[in-house]
Design an enzyme around this catalytic site. Structure first.
Site, short mmCIF file in Angstrom:
data_model
loop_
_atom_site.label_atom_id
_atom_site.label_comp_id
_atom_site.label_asym_id
_atom_site.label_seq_id
_atom_site.Cartn_x
_atom_site.Cartn_y
_atom_site.Cartn_z
N SER B 123 5.39 -1.98 -10.83
CA SER B 123 4.24 -2.02 -9.94
C SER B 123 2.97 -2.40 -10.70
CB SER B 123 4.12 -0.65 -9.27
OG SER B 123 3.28 -0.72 -8.16
N LYS B 175 -13.59 5.78 10.99
CA LYS B 175 -14.08 6.57 9.87
C LYS B 175 -13.05 7.59 9.37
CE LYS B 175 -17.25 7.61 6.95
NZ LYS B 175 -17.56 6.67 5.87
#
Lengths: 175, 303
Positions: B123, B175
């Site tokens: 990764s 949000k």
């Protein structure tokens, strides 16, 4: 045989406790070059153990095997740490010599070789006498000058300046 | 020995002990992480989870912190005698931003670089490895895993069972995206996925550019699948099977002289430990205060 001490801790030997001879009459023999050198050698070993030993790890970490690294150190900004370490070593060396000479009139090496400072060595005079340990110009010139003066039977420069001397502690046997 | 002589001797011992104490303490303080580089090849370890801030214990290693690694890379740049760099990688990846930061710093190095993958270089760690000039891994090393994830736990059901409700008060409808106290809406899931896909695209683009492969070729490999070293060699993700010896041979060939390796590890001096102690306690205090005030669950993007 008993041992007496004056207020500054300088020992002399007498046959019984009633003797209280002035110190000066006991210590007239100036310490020679060899005694002083051996005493200095012992003091150096003490310094190595107390100061150089712990600080050596700092130098090993920051200084490589190649001497040209000393310039690289300046480039890499490591020099301030080495400078500080070296300055501290000098300060601690001075502290050792000054404090011992001021309080005992002798360093550990001098105690081992039975030599001592004669005359009143206050703190300032002890400091001045100890200037020889500073590894910087002009003090390291004393490493040559002082032994030469002793070799030719003269009083060392720092002792002339401080009006002190280095004498051998003599034992008096009576009766 | 008379009693009077005892205090006098004690003074001398006190002086000697004081001098020893001062020199020892100073030596401990000066033995800090600042090191002098000694060698023409520097080995920089990248071990553990890749992060940007490296919060960890007082004495233990705190993973691969991008700021620390970049600092080392910059120091290598300033040291003229260094001719090559070996990155010893043993990391499962971590923060996408931190991985990119390190990868960019590696690419900016104008020196021969070798990435030596140990057990794991997957990764984000593979992202960094691909930035080096030459990638070496063991046949059994785990590498690849070119992908991004932002998975998280949500437990509105569990809260509901205990009659705990989540009062949603936001300005800006996204949000509280990723808050675990409520279900993720399909629209939000799509939005989240699009961000992950964008990051994935960046990751693929970087690997393709670093490895000199076509982007589509890398995209086919970038399913998140990990590959063993032997497989990675076949598909072009690494250059050679081997270990440190092979890496040294490569560097010797590139720099034209025998490599003398300096392992650039972060040493924690006493000041660093004290600083960690202060920041550790500060973090715990802050964490405690935050837990009293209440905090949103935050989603982390991991490569």
């Amino acid at each position: 045989m008993s041992r007496n001490a004056n207020s500054r801790g300088k020992h002399f030997y007498a046959s019984d406790d009633s003797w209280d001879l002035p110190v000066d009459t006991q210590k007239k023999e100036e310490a020679g070059l060899l005694r002083r050198l051996f005493a200095a050698g012992i003091d150096f070993l003490v310094i190595v153990f107390l100061v150089m030993g712990p600080m050596s790890a700092v130098f090993q970490q920051h200084i490589g095997t190649d001497m040209s690294d000393s310039f690289a150190l300046a480039e890499e900004g490591i020099a301030p740490q080495i400078t500080f370490a070296m300055a501290l070593i000098v300060v601690l060396m001075l502290a050792y010599f000054v404090l011992f000479q001021f309080y005992y009139g002798q360093t550990v090496g001098m105690m081992a070789l039975r030599i001592s400072i004669s005359g009143n060595a206050g703190f300032g005079k002890s400091l001045l006498r100890s200037m020889i340990v500073i590894p910087a110009f002009p003090f390291y010139l004393l490493w040559i000058v002082e032994p030469l003066l002793l070799l030719f039977g003269k009083k060392p420069l720092l002792e002339q300046l401080t009006k002190t001397g280095t004498v051998v502690l003599t034992k008096i046997r009576t009766g | 020995m008379k009693k009077k002589e005892m205090p006098r001797m004690a003074y001398g011992l006190f002086i000697l002990a004081g001098i020893f104490l001062i020199s020892s303490c100073t030596a401990m303080i000066l033995e800090t992480s600042s090191q002098s580089i000694d060698g023409n090849v520097v080995q920089i370890p990248i071990k553990g989870v890749i992060t940007g801030d490296g919060t960890g214990g007082l004495f233990e290693s705190h993973g691969a912190v991008s700021s620390e690694i970049i600092k080392k890379i910059n120091k290598v740049k300033e040291t003229k005698k260094v001719k090559g760099v070996l990155f010893e990688i043993n990391s499962p990846g971590g923060s996408a931003v931190a991985s990119d930061e390190i990868a960019q710093a590696v690419k900016a190095l104008e020196l021969p670089t070798v990435a030596w993958i140990r057990e794991v270089g997957a990764s984000g760690a593979y992202w960094i490895a691909s930035s080096a000039d030459h990638v070496i891994a063991n046949r059994m090393s785990v590498t690849g895993s070119i992908g991004v994830y932002g998975s998280y736990l949500e437990f509105p059901g569990l809260l509901g069972r205990f009659n705990i409700s989540y009062n949603r008060l936001v300005s800006g409808k996204y949000k509280d995206l990723g808050v675990p106290y409520r279900e993720l809406l399909p629209e939000e899931e799509e939005l989240f996925q699009s961000k992950l896909d964008l990051l994935h695209d960046y990751f693929i683009g970087e690997v393709a550019a670093n490895r000199g492969m076509e982007k589509e070729q890398v995209r086919e490999l970038a399913t998140g699948m990990f590959y063993l070293g032997s497989e990675a060699l076949e598909i072009g993700l690494i250059d050679e099977l081997g270990g440190k010896e092979e890496a040294m041979l490569y560097l010797e060939q590139k720099i034209g002289e025998k490599p003398h390796v300096f392992v650039y590890e972060t040493q924690q001096g006493i000041l660093d430990i004290l600083a960690n102690l202060v920041s550790h306690h500060g973090f715990q205090i802050g964490k405690g205060i935050t837990s009293l005030v209440g905090e949103h669950g935050s989603v982390k993007i991991i490569t």
